[in-house]
Every structure is written in C-alpha cells, then in structure tokens.
Scaffold this motif. Structure first.
Motif, short mmCIF file in Angstrom:
data_model
loop_
_atom_site.label_atom_id
_atom_site.label_comp_id
_atom_site.label_asym_id
_atom_site.label_seq_id
_atom_site.Cartn_x
_atom_site.Cartn_y
_atom_site.Cartn_z
N VAL A 106 0.87 -1.38 -0.03
CA VAL A 106 -0.11 -0.01 0.08
C VAL A 106 1.24 1.27 -0.15
O VAL A 106 0.51 2.28 -0.41
N ASP A 107 1.95 1.20 0.48
CA ASP A 107 3.06 2.31 0.42
C ASP A 107 3.45 2.56 -0.92
O ASP A 107 3.64 3.73 -1.19
N LEU A 108 3.38 1.76 -1.91
CA LEU A 108 3.80 2.18 -3.27
C LEU A 108 2.82 2.17 -4.31
O LEU A 108 2.76 2.90 -5.35
N ALA A 109 1.54 1.78 -3.60
CA ALA A 109 0.31 1.65 -4.66
C ALA A 109 -0.31 3.05 -4.95
O ALA A 109 -0.63 3.30 -6.34
N PRO A 110 -0.45 4.14 -4.32
CA PRO A 110 -0.95 5.31 -4.54
C PRO A 110 0.16 5.86 -5.71
O PRO A 110 -0.37 6.62 -6.68
N SER A 111 1.43 5.82 -5.63
CA SER A 111 2.22 6.50 -6.64
C SER A 111 2.12 5.76 -7.95
O SER A 111 1.85 6.63 -9.02
N ALA A 112 2.08 4.46 -7.91
CA ALA A 112 1.58 3.75 -9.28
C ALA A 112 0.16 4.18 -9.93
O ALA A 112 -0.06 4.30 -11.20
N ALA A 113 -0.67 4.39 -8.91
CA ALA A 113 -2.09 4.83 -9.42
C ALA A 113 -2.44 5.96 -9.86
O ALA A 113 -2.88 6.20 -10.93
N LYS A 114 -1.54 7.02 -9.18
CA LYS A 114 -1.46 8.35 -9.79
C LYS A 114 -1.01 8.38 -11.17
O LYS A 114 -1.37 9.07 -11.97
N ARG A 115 0.06 7.67 -11.44
CA ARG A 115 0.75 7.66 -12.77
C ARG A 115 -0.11 7.05 -13.50
O ARG A 115 -0.04 7.29 -14.90
N LEU A 116 -0.81 5.92 -13.45
CA LEU A 116 -1.80 5.34 -14.16
C LEU A 116 -2.76 6.15 -14.62
O LEU A 116 -3.03 6.11 -15.92
N VAL A 117 -3.26 6.98 -13.71
CA VAL A 117 -4.43 7.86 -13.92
C VAL A 117 -4.07 8.95 -14.72
O VAL A 117 -4.70 9.52 -15.75
N TYR A 118 -2.70 9.55 -14.84
CA TYR A 118 -2.24 10.48 -15.51
C TYR A 118 -2.07 10.13 -17.20
O TYR A 118 -2.34 10.63 -17.71
N VAL A 119 -1.59 8.71 -17.09
CA VAL A 119 -1.32 8.45 -18.53
C VAL A 119 -2.57 7.89 -19.19
O VAL A 119 -2.79 7.98 -20.53
N ASP A 120 -3.62 7.61 -18.47
CA ASP A 120 -4.62 6.96 -18.99
C ASP A 120 -6.11 7.39 -18.11
O ASP A 120 -6.81 6.41 -17.40
#
Length: 645
Positions: free
Chosen positions: A549-563
């Motif tokens: 969960v510590d790394l999930a928000p970072s990956a999610a934000k980048r995913l939402v940004y590109v798609d």
C-alpha cells in the motif's frame, strides 16, 4: 535392345560432353568468328516416315517424353535438319539449358525465333547476363528483336535485380521504338516497380505509355508504391484510375487496401473524406471499389457503424455479386475492433448464401474471432471447413493460415491441437515459431516455450522482437524470474535486438508478479521511453497482490495520469485501500471518479452452448433468458450457503 543402347549412348554423349559453362564458352567462340562448330556426322539408320523436317517439327509440338525427344533429335541429326530454324527453336524449348545452348551454337544462320527461344530458356533459369549476351549477339547479326525478345529479357531481370542491365535494356527499347508497345512497356514498368524498386523510373515509363487502359499497368505501379510504404502516392494513383472510369481488378484492390493499412492514424480521417466525396462523383461501375476502401478505412479508424452502413448498402445494391474483398474488410474490421461476435455472424451469413467464397484472409480473421471468444468448438468447425473447402495441403503450405490456427487453439487452451498444426507445417518461419512459443507462454508452459525457442537455431530461424516477447511472457506466466532476467539482458547482447516498450512491460510484469516490486520500479526509472498504462497497471496490480500500500498510490496516480478515462487505476487503488481498511480514501476515490465522470468498464464474457455463442455484460439484462439464468443462480447460491454452513 540395340536401339535402346544407341539412344542411351546418344543421350550420354549429349549430356556429358557439354556442360552449360562449356556451351556458353562455345557460344562466344561461335558468334565472335565466322567459323562454327558443326555437329559430327552420324551413320544411324532412319525410318522413311521421319525423313521430312516438317514431320519432325510436328513431333516436337505438344507433350514429348524425354526418351522420345532423344529419338527425334537423333533423327534430326541423321537427315541434317539441325539447321532448320523452326526445328532448332522447338528443340531449344525442350532441352535442359546446357543442351539448349549447344543446339543454338550449331546454327549457322539463326533467325529471331531460336534467339528468342534461347533467351527465354536462360531467363527462366535466372541467367540474365547470359541472356543479355545472346541479345547483343542478335544485334551484331543485324537481326531485329521483337516484343517477345524484350519480354523474355525483362523477365530475367526479376531474378537478378541488376539495375545496370535493366537500364541498358530500357535504352534499347526506346532506341528501337518498343516503348510504344504496351506489352513491352508493361514488362519494363513491372521490373522497375516490383523488381529493382526504382519507382521514379517506373512512373516515368507509366507517364510515357501511349495508352493507359490496361489495368495491369495501374495495378503494378500502385503495388510498387504500397510495397515501398508510400501510401499517399498509391491512393492518389488509384483515384486517378477510377477518375478515368477504369474498373479496378481484385489484384488492384489488394494493393490499394495494403496502402490503406500503412496510413498513419492522423491520415485516416483525411482519406475517409476524400473517398466519401469520390463515391458520389465516380460512375456506378467504380463505386463498388470506392466502397470497399471506405469499409476498410472506417474499420481501421474504429468507426464500425459507418463501415457496416457502407457494407450493407454495397451488398444490397450488388445483389450478391460482390467480391470477397469487402467481406474481408468488414469481418477484419470487427475483429480488430474487439467485436468478434459480429465478425462470426457475418462469416455465417457469408457461407450460407450466394456470396463469394471465403479465402485464406477471411479464415485468418474468423480464427482470430474464435480466439477472442474462446470458442474451441467453433474453432474446430472452422478448421474442418478449411480442410474440406480449401485446396489440398493448404494448412501445410500457407504459414498465415497455419499460424492463425496455432494462435486460436492456444488461446482456447488446446495446446495439443496447436502443436499438431505446427508440426505438420512444411516450412516453419519466425512467425509460426512465435505463435507456438506464445501459445505455450499463455498456457503456463514456460519450460516448453523455452525448449522450442532453443530449437529455432536447428531450423535456421533467426529470432526477432516477437520471439523474445513470447519468451519473456513464458517466463512471466511460469514465474521463471532468473530466466527472464537472463533473456532480457541477452536481447541486445546476443540477438542485437533493442528492447521495446512491450518487452519492458513484460519484464516489469514478471518482476512485479514475483514480488520484486522495488526492482520493477527501478527498471521503470531506467526505461529509455515513457512508461504507458500497461506498465503502471502491472505495477499497481503487483502492489495490490503483495499488499504494498506504500507504493500503490504512486503507481495509481501515474496510471490515472497516462490513462485518465480508464477506471482500472481507480478500481485497483480502491482494492488496495480496502485491504488496508482505509475507507475514507476509498470514498474520496469514488468522489473523484464521479467528478471526472469516469465509469467502470463492464466485464464481458462468452459461453458456447449447442454451437451458439452467448455474450454477457456485467449489469446487462439484455439476454433473452436472463430471468431463468438469475433463477438458476439464486438456487445455486442457496445450495452453496447450505454447504458452507
């Protein structure tokens, strides 16, 4: 017995004394001096019926067996008819190359016919420089070449691809006025466009042609531009063609659609508008060709509604007399845009009525649709249809069709059938190897995939980008982390292949699935290109699975940004928060989705019952038996609860 021995001796003498090299050397001696090497005298007895040259000439027409040919040739020796130009011409056309040259060399005064015959024989065997030498000898004798001479010479240029000789032949054609001959001009155009790939000279020949009513001339130049990845010129030439009310043939349309296939996404809309306007202006006979292009372009642009509209209008107006090409265009469009059910429905309609017979292009699309649906039974039926309706041995010789079958069986989980198709192929190219390796990969057979990869060298097949992608996928689906690291490193070191985005995506997915999340993030940071939604999706999925969960928000934000319009990032992050019981963050996410009007894409599944494929969407009540289905499901849920208690 004596007679057989006599002709065997003659055959051995003809074949052993004169190799092609010796014969060609003898040709140079013969035609550079007035002294000619004559046949030796023979004292063989002759039959009275074979004494006239005209009778022997007639015997050389039609099918002649090798033994019969030697008998006729022996009789020609006996009566001294070997100087007859007609007889020599027919002998040259019957004998192997080295003997054909030998026959020609003994002619004292050959006319244009034996010259054409020997040039044709050499051209058929790809001996362009030798064919050109005979042409120069013809000129030295002050004989006038004809259109056949140049047609045979140009045919030889397709194999040698010697641009110097092509330009020399072109010079002779112009000098002798044969550039006004349509047959010769078409041959020259074909050599420039398809042979030595000199499109500038090809177009120049086309522009100088006195008449442009031969469809093959237009087809040849359009094909040249398409093959050379110059779609704009190909399509403009096609528009010029239909503008002159010339009706394209199927071969022309294949090249036109090939040109459309390499258009860039931003160019598609422009050409849709051009062809839409053109369909109004052209005459009725050319409108079908324009409609075929529009069906393909709309499908390529993702506008299947418009594509189907044009297709239906075309089929209705043609009353069943359509080519297979528009059917292939619409079925292929549905498959490429993720509508396999519609593609299969059209295929059933195609084979049921008085419509054109499906070809291998149709079947490749249909098999792809079966793979998307996962309908193994239907795939098997298509396989049987190909075996019964296609030409004999097509699955062994047509790599595209066999590869499509391998892909279908693999995606439907029938690896045995896929491997059987692969093993039966006469020639295995890199594409068929890639399909089988990927089939093993998707079914979790990583060891088998790597084993097949190692056998590629035995077949002399060089791996490409697709091969290494299949190998990395095999490592991913089988958890072979160390092997995956090794192959990813060997791409550039051993195979001279630069990893592309899809290779990075697969490697990152491999690391992330295996729990090496930090290493996966490090690989992302070192990528030479921008990570896409698949990369961030793989990382986010791994974070959810491995409770990072510590790394999930970072990956999610980048995913939402590109798609930003894809709900997957929001959903996976919500799941990660759910595991950690962070309900307030989940509420915020749902509020953000409402604010940005992001909707969760409904899941979709198919099931085949009694050869009918049923499609289900999450939340949809459109299925005709939905009430009965829910009733059965409720009963199953009750039984499951009872068993659970």
């Amino acid at each position: 017995m004596k007679r057989d021995h006599r002709y065997t001796t003659l055959r051995l003498r003809l074949e052993s004394m004169f190799s092609l090299t010796h014969a060609l050397r003898q040709f140079k001696i013969c035609h550079s001096s007035p002294l000619l090497y004559l046949y030796p005298t023979h004292t063989l007895s002759s039959s009275p019926s074979f004494n006239h040259p005209k009778n022997l000439s007639l015997l050389l027409q039609g099918h002649v067996s090798p033994s019969h040919l030697l008998q006729i040739h022996a009789q020609i020796f006996i009566i001294g008819a070997h100087q007859d130009n007609l007889i020599a011409t027919r002998l040259i056309g019957r004998h192997p190359t080295h003997l054909a040259v030998r026959v020609f060399n003994h002619l004292i005064n050959p006319n244009i016919f034996p010259f054409n015959a020997i040039i044709r024989i050499l051209a058929d065997n790809g001996l362009v420089s030798h064919a050109f030498s005979f042409f120069k000898a013809l000129k030295l004798r002050s004989l006038s070449p004809n259109d056949f001479t140049f047609s045979f010479l140009l045919k030889s240029c397709f194999r040698s691809l010697d641009s110097r000789i092509v330009h020399q032949i072109h010079t002779h054609i112009v000098k002798l006025g044969f550039n006004l001959n349509l047959s010769v001009s078409n041959g020259l155009l074909a050599v420039y466009a398809k042979g030595i790939r000199d499109l500038f000279s090809a177009h120049k020949v086309f522009d100088e042609m006195p008449e442009k009513e031969m469809i093959c001339s237009w087809t040849c130049l359009i094909a040249g531009y398409a093959q050379f990845h110059r779609p704009q010129e190909a399509l403009l030439l096609f528009l010029q063609m239909v503008g002159e009310n010339l009706i394209p043939e199927d071969e022309t349309m294949v090249s036109v659609l090939s040109a459309c296939s390499i258009l860039k996404p931003k160019e598609i809309e422009k050409w849709e508008n051009i062809f839409s306007q053109c369909s109004v202006d052209v005459n009725e006979l050319c409108r079908g060709s324009i409609s075929t292009v529009l069906i393909y372009l709309y499908g390529k642009g993702g506008e299947m509604g418009k594509s189907r509209e044009v297709f239906d209008e075309m089929v209705d107006s043609a009353r069943g007399k359509t080519s297979v090409l528009p059917w292939n265009a619409i079925i292929g469009g549905y498959v490429q845009n993720g509508h396999p059910m519609e593609a299969l429905g059209l295929f059933r309609l195609m084979i049921a009525g008085l419509n054109p017979k499906a070809n291998h292009v149709t079947m490749v699309s249909v098999l792809s649709a079966c793979a998307q649906v996962g309908d193994l039974d239907l795939g098997r039926q298509v396989h049987e249809y190909i075996k019964t309706e296609g030409r004999k041995g097509i699955l062994q010789s047509n790599t595209y069709l066999a590869t499509a079958l391998i892909d279908m069986y693999s995606k439907c989980g029938s690896l045995g059938a896929a491997r059987d198709v692969f093993d039966r192929m006469n020639t295995k190219d890199v594409v068929s190897f890639n399909a089988m390796i990927m089939g093993f990969a998707l079914n979790g057979k990583g060891e088998e995939a790597l084993g097949l990869f190692s056998k590629m060298e035995e077949f002399g097949v060089q791996p490409n980008d697709g091969t290494l992608l299949g190998v990395l996928c095999a490592c991913t689906h089988s958890g072979l982390v160390d092997e995956g690291r090794k192959f990813f490193a060997k791409m550039s070191q051993c195979y001279s292949l630069t990893p592309k985005l899809e290779h990075y995506t697969c490697f990152i997915d491999l690391l992330a699935r295996a729990g090496h999340v930090e290493e996966a993030f490090e690989v992302v940071e070192t990528m030479p290109m921008e990570p896409n939604n698949l990369v961030w999706g793989a990382l986010l999925g791994a974070c959810v699975v491995h409770s990072r969960v510590d790394l999930a928000p970072s990956a999610a934000k980048r995913l939402v940004y590109v798609d930003p319009e894809n709900s997957a990032g929001y959903v996976m992050l919500s799941n990660a928060y759910g595991f950690d019981r962070r309900w307030s963050e989940i509420a915020e996410l749902r509020g953000l989705m409402r604010e940005k009007r992001v909707r969760k894409q409904p899941g979709c599944s198919w099931i085949s019952v009694d050869e009918v494929v049923h499609e289900f969407l999450v939340g949809s009540t459109s299925h005709p038996h939905i009430q009965r289905i829910h009733h059965v499901l409720d009963g199953l849920f009750k039984e499951m609860r009872l068993m659970g208690n």
